[in-house]
Design an enzyme around this catalytic site. Sequence first.
Site, PDB file in Angstrom:
ATOM      1  N   HIS A 110     -11.491 -11.266 -50.045  1.00 50.54           N
ATOM      2  CA  HIS A 110     -12.714 -12.012 -50.320  1.00 50.54           C
ATOM      3  C   HIS A 110     -12.530 -13.520 -50.222  1.00 50.54           C
ATOM      4  O   HIS A 110     -13.479 -14.276 -50.446  1.00 50.54           O
ATOM      5  CB  HIS A 110     -13.215 -11.648 -51.730  1.00 50.54           C
ATOM      6  CG  HIS A 110     -13.132 -10.184 -52.027  1.00 50.54           C
ATOM      7  ND1 HIS A 110     -13.818  -9.244 -51.294  1.00 50.54           N
ATOM      8  CD2 HIS A 110     -12.403  -9.477 -52.948  1.00 50.54           C
ATOM      9  CE1 HIS A 110     -13.536  -8.030 -51.776  1.00 50.54           C
ATOM     10  NE2 HIS A 110     -12.670  -8.149 -52.766  1.00 50.54           N
ATOM     11  N   ARG A 162     -19.748  -3.135 -56.245  1.00 52.68           N
ATOM     12  CA  ARG A 162     -19.152  -3.899 -57.341  1.00 52.68           C
ATOM     13  C   ARG A 162     -19.750  -5.321 -57.394  1.00 52.68           C
ATOM     14  O   ARG A 162     -20.842  -5.541 -56.882  1.00 52.68           O
ATOM     15  CB  ARG A 162     -17.627  -3.908 -57.173  1.00 52.68           C
ATOM     16  CG  ARG A 162     -17.031  -2.481 -57.218  1.00 52.68           C
ATOM     17  CD  ARG A 162     -15.522  -2.484 -57.169  1.00 52.68           C
ATOM     18  NE  ARG A 162     -14.953  -3.138 -58.342  1.00 52.68           N
ATOM     19  CZ  ARG A 162     -13.663  -3.461 -58.460  1.00 52.68           C
ATOM     20  NH1 ARG A 162     -12.822  -3.177 -57.478  1.00 52.68           N
ATOM     21  NH2 ARG A 162     -13.224  -4.059 -59.554  1.00 52.68           N
ATOM     22  N   ARG A 188     -17.290  -9.487 -54.366  1.00 52.69           N
ATOM     23  CA  ARG A 188     -16.472  -8.528 -53.605  1.00 52.69           C
ATOM     24  C   ARG A 188     -17.198  -8.021 -52.356  1.00 52.69           C
ATOM     25  O   ARG A 188     -16.626  -7.289 -51.553  1.00 52.69           O
ATOM     26  CB  ARG A 188     -16.079  -7.343 -54.479  1.00 52.69           C
ATOM     27  CG  ARG A 188     -15.179  -7.703 -55.638  1.00 52.69           C
ATOM     28  CD  ARG A 188     -14.669  -6.469 -56.360  1.00 52.69           C
ATOM     29  NE  ARG A 188     -14.294  -6.788 -57.718  1.00 52.69           N
ATOM     30  CZ  ARG A 188     -13.099  -7.247 -58.098  1.00 52.69           C
ATOM     31  NH1 ARG A 188     -12.146  -7.418 -57.208  1.00 52.69           N
ATOM     32  NH2 ARG A 188     -12.845  -7.530 -59.362  1.00 52.69           N
ATOM     33  N   TYR A 241      -9.098   1.883 -60.926  1.00 52.50           N
ATOM     34  CA  TYR A 241      -8.296   2.134 -59.723  1.00 52.50           C
ATOM     35  C   TYR A 241      -7.556   3.475 -59.729  1.00 52.50           C
ATOM     36  O   TYR A 241      -6.809   3.767 -58.793  1.00 52.50           O
ATOM     37  CB  TYR A 241      -7.302   0.983 -59.521  1.00 52.50           C
ATOM     38  CG  TYR A 241      -8.009  -0.325 -59.250  1.00 52.50           C
ATOM     39  CD1 TYR A 241      -8.766  -0.505 -58.092  1.00 52.50           C
ATOM     40  CD2 TYR A 241      -7.958  -1.374 -60.159  1.00 52.50           C
ATOM     41  CE1 TYR A 241      -9.437  -1.688 -57.852  1.00 52.50           C
ATOM     42  CE2 TYR A 241      -8.627  -2.568 -59.928  1.00 52.50           C
ATOM     43  CZ  TYR A 241      -9.364  -2.712 -58.771  1.00 52.50           C
ATOM     44  OH  TYR A 241     -10.039  -3.887 -58.528  1.00 52.50           O
ATOM     45  N   GLU A 282      -9.558  -2.103 -42.284  1.00 57.27           N
ATOM     46  CA  GLU A 282      -9.658  -2.644 -43.649  1.00 57.27           C
ATOM     47  C   GLU A 282      -9.884  -1.482 -44.613  1.00 57.27           C
ATOM     48  O   GLU A 282     -10.735  -0.625 -44.376  1.00 57.27           O
ATOM     49  CB  GLU A 282     -10.833  -3.614 -43.725  1.00 57.27           C
ATOM     50  CG  GLU A 282     -11.061  -4.139 -45.129  1.00 57.27           C
ATOM     51  CD  GLU A 282     -12.272  -5.078 -45.224  1.00 57.27           C
ATOM     52  OE1 GLU A 282     -12.865  -5.415 -44.170  1.00 57.27           O
ATOM     53  OE2 GLU A 282     -12.618  -5.460 -46.345  1.00 57.27           O
ATOM     54  N   PRO A 331      -2.174  -8.246 -53.146  1.00 59.86           N
ATOM     55  CA  PRO A 331      -1.865  -8.614 -54.528  1.00 59.86           C
ATOM     56  C   PRO A 331      -2.336  -7.611 -55.569  1.00 59.86           C
ATOM     57  O   PRO A 331      -3.449  -7.096 -55.486  1.00 59.86           O
ATOM     58  CB  PRO A 331      -2.585  -9.962 -54.715  1.00 59.86           C
ATOM     59  CG  PRO A 331      -3.596 -10.024 -53.631  1.00 59.86           C
ATOM     60  CD  PRO A 331      -3.023  -9.245 -52.486  1.00 59.86           C
ATOM     61  N   ASN A 332      -1.453  -7.373 -56.512  1.00 56.31           N
ATOM     62  CA  ASN A 332      -1.679  -6.544 -57.704  1.00 56.31           C
ATOM     63  C   ASN A 332      -1.702  -5.047 -57.427  1.00 56.31           C
ATOM     64  O   ASN A 332      -1.752  -4.248 -58.367  1.00 56.31           O
ATOM     65  CB  ASN A 332      -2.962  -6.972 -58.448  1.00 56.31           C
ATOM     66  CG  ASN A 332      -2.863  -8.384 -58.962  1.00 56.31           C
ATOM     67  OD1 ASN A 332      -1.875  -8.721 -59.614  1.00 56.31           O
ATOM     68  ND2 ASN A 332      -3.827  -9.228 -58.644  1.00 56.31           N
ATOM     69  N   ARG A 361      -2.138   0.247 -64.856  1.00 56.69           N
ATOM     70  CA  ARG A 361      -3.146  -0.552 -65.572  1.00 56.69           C
ATOM     71  C   ARG A 361      -4.531  -0.195 -65.023  1.00 56.69           C
ATOM     72  O   ARG A 361      -4.643   0.214 -63.875  1.00 56.69           O
ATOM     73  CB  ARG A 361      -2.936  -2.060 -65.310  1.00 56.69           C
ATOM     74  CG  ARG A 361      -1.590  -2.601 -65.657  1.00 56.69           C
ATOM     75  CD  ARG A 361      -1.602  -3.264 -67.027  1.00 56.69           C
ATOM     76  NE  ARG A 361      -0.475  -4.168 -67.174  1.00 56.69           N
ATOM     77  CZ  ARG A 361       0.788  -3.773 -67.320  1.00 56.69           C
ATOM     78  NH1 ARG A 361       1.084  -2.498 -67.311  1.00 56.69           N
ATOM     79  NH2 ARG A 361       1.753  -4.655 -67.468  1.00 56.69           N
ATOM     80  N   HIS A 408     -10.134  -0.192 -48.862  1.00 50.05           N
ATOM     81  CA  HIS A 408     -10.194  -0.457 -50.301  1.00 50.05           C
ATOM     82  C   HIS A 408     -10.305   0.860 -51.050  1.00 50.05           C
ATOM     83  O   HIS A 408     -11.016   1.775 -50.597  1.00 50.05           O
ATOM     84  CB  HIS A 408     -11.394  -1.345 -50.648  1.00 50.05           C
ATOM     85  CG  HIS A 408     -11.351  -2.655 -49.942  1.00 50.05           C
ATOM     86  ND1 HIS A 408     -10.505  -3.664 -50.329  1.00 50.05           N
ATOM     87  CD2 HIS A 408     -11.990  -3.085 -48.830  1.00 50.05           C
ATOM     88  CE1 HIS A 408     -10.647  -4.679 -49.498  1.00 50.05           C
ATOM     89  NE2 HIS A 408     -11.540  -4.354 -48.571  1.00 50.05           N
ATOM     90  N   SER A 452     -11.707   1.131 -54.073  1.00 51.78           N
ATOM     91  CA  SER A 452     -13.038   1.137 -54.679  1.00 51.78           C
ATOM     92  C   SER A 452     -14.089   0.792 -53.624  1.00 51.78           C
ATOM     93  O   SER A 452     -13.764   0.262 -52.555  1.00 51.78           O
ATOM     94  CB  SER A 452     -13.079   0.111 -55.818  1.00 51.78           C
ATOM     95  OG  SER A 452     -12.820  -1.192 -55.323  1.00 51.78           O
ATOM     96  N   ALA A 495      -7.625  -8.782 -53.476  1.00 55.03           N
ATOM     97  CA  ALA A 495      -8.564  -9.890 -53.697  1.00 55.03           C
ATOM     98  C   ALA A 495      -8.560 -10.902 -52.552  1.00 55.03           C
ATOM     99  O   ALA A 495      -9.552 -11.620 -52.351  1.00 55.03           O
ATOM    100  CB  ALA A 495      -8.235 -10.586 -55.015  1.00 55.03           C
ATOM    101  N   ASN A 522      -4.987  -3.088 -47.050  1.00 60.25           N
ATOM    102  CA  ASN A 522      -5.726  -3.324 -48.286  1.00 60.25           C
ATOM    103  C   ASN A 522      -5.273  -4.696 -48.775  1.00 60.25           C
ATOM    104  O   ASN A 522      -4.217  -4.822 -49.404  1.00 60.25           O
ATOM    105  CB  ASN A 522      -5.453  -2.246 -49.337  1.00 60.25           C
ATOM    106  CG  ASN A 522      -6.330  -2.445 -50.580  1.00 60.25           C
ATOM    107  OD1 ASN A 522      -6.932  -3.500 -50.750  1.00 60.25           O
ATOM    108  ND2 ASN A 522      -6.386  -1.427 -51.431  1.00 60.25           N
TER     109      ASN A 522
HETATM  110  O1  CA2 Z   1     -10.593  -1.505 -54.219  1.00 66.92           O
HETATM  111  C1  CA2 Z   1      -9.616  -2.072 -53.706  1.00 66.92           C
HETATM  112  O2  CA2 Z   1      -8.717  -1.470 -53.125  1.00 66.92           O
HETATM  113  C2  CA2 Z   1      -9.477  -3.597 -53.864  1.00 66.92           C
HETATM  114  O3  CA2 Z   1      -8.889  -4.106 -52.663  1.00 66.92           O
HETATM  115  C3  CA2 Z   1      -8.573  -3.828 -55.044  1.00 66.92           C
HETATM  116  C4  CA2 Z   1      -8.410  -5.297 -55.409  1.00 66.92           C
HETATM  117  C5  CA2 Z   1      -9.769  -5.967 -55.552  1.00 66.92           C
HETATM  118  O4  CA2 Z   1      -9.615  -7.355 -55.790  1.00 66.92           O
HETATM  119  C6  CA2 Z   1     -10.633  -5.758 -54.332  1.00 66.92           C
HETATM  120  O5  CA2 Z   1     -11.896  -6.343 -54.559  1.00 66.92           O
HETATM  121  C7  CA2 Z   1     -10.822  -4.276 -54.047  1.00 66.92           C
HETATM  122  C8  CA2 Z   1      -7.661  -5.453 -56.726  1.00 66.92           C
HETATM  123  C9  CA2 Z   1      -6.357  -4.750 -56.762  1.00 66.92           C
HETATM  124  C10 CA2 Z   1      -5.863  -4.807 -58.172  1.00 66.92           C
HETATM  125  O6  CA2 Z   1      -5.131  -3.658 -58.423  1.00 66.92           O
HETATM  126  C11 CA2 Z   1      -4.848  -3.372 -59.712  1.00 66.92           C
HETATM  127  C12 CA2 Z   1      -4.316  -2.131 -59.959  1.00 66.92           C
HETATM  128  C13 CA2 Z   1      -4.042  -1.772 -61.238  1.00 66.92           C
HETATM  129  C14 CA2 Z   1      -4.254  -2.657 -62.285  1.00 66.92           C
HETATM  130  C15 CA2 Z   1      -4.765  -3.908 -62.038  1.00 66.92           C
HETATM  131  C16 CA2 Z   1      -5.055  -4.267 -60.739  1.00 66.92           C
END
Ligand code: CA2
Length: 147
Positions: free
Chosen positions: A80, A107, A111, A23, A98, A10-11, A18, A100, A102, A77, A74
């Site tokens: 978690h 964090r 997370r 990111y 797995e 997701p996202n 964004r 990520h 970040s 969210a 990846n």
């Molecule tokens: O660091 C990562 O790759 C995460 O999987 C990214 C997830 C986050 O919930 C994990 O804890 C770590 C969030 C992805 C959201 O991606 C966005 C990208 C641009 C703008 C907003 C969100």
Amino acid sequence: MTSLLILNGPNLNLLGTRQPEVYGKTTLAEIEAMCAAKAKDCGCSVTCLQSNCEGELVNAIQATRGTHDGIILNAGAYTHTSVALLDAIASIDVPVIELHLSNIHAREEFRHKSYIAPVAVGQICGFGPDGYSLAMDAMLSHLGHAT
Ligand code: CA2
């Protein structure tokens, strides 16, 4: 030919558009193009999928049985929160790395918990988009694929 699935949750479709301070500026399309180019260099194939829906990620994981040799995941969210992804990974024989962008351990506390980690071969985090290339190398090595 060794076949890898690069699965993003997701996202992650918003990458590069964004929150670049968190990111980065690289888009998901650019990451997927990099993975395709690396696959060509390595003599393997990649399929890239992204979904914002937990059930679609479960379906994609189940569908790797007999179609893919390894998954780079990846889960965003859902990492978690998702017992469903844990169960899906546990139900297949296909290895999962797995990933990520970040460093989730540096964090927020929520997370630090990963439902994927106990059923993954290993975890790569904190290296931004380079993590996808590192994960492909790690998976090909894990699979004994000579590059
Ligand atoms: O660091 C990562 O790759 C995460 O999987 C990214 C997830 C986050 O919930 C994990 O804890 C770590 C969030 C992805 C959201 O991606 C966005 C990208 C641009 C703008 C907003 C969100």
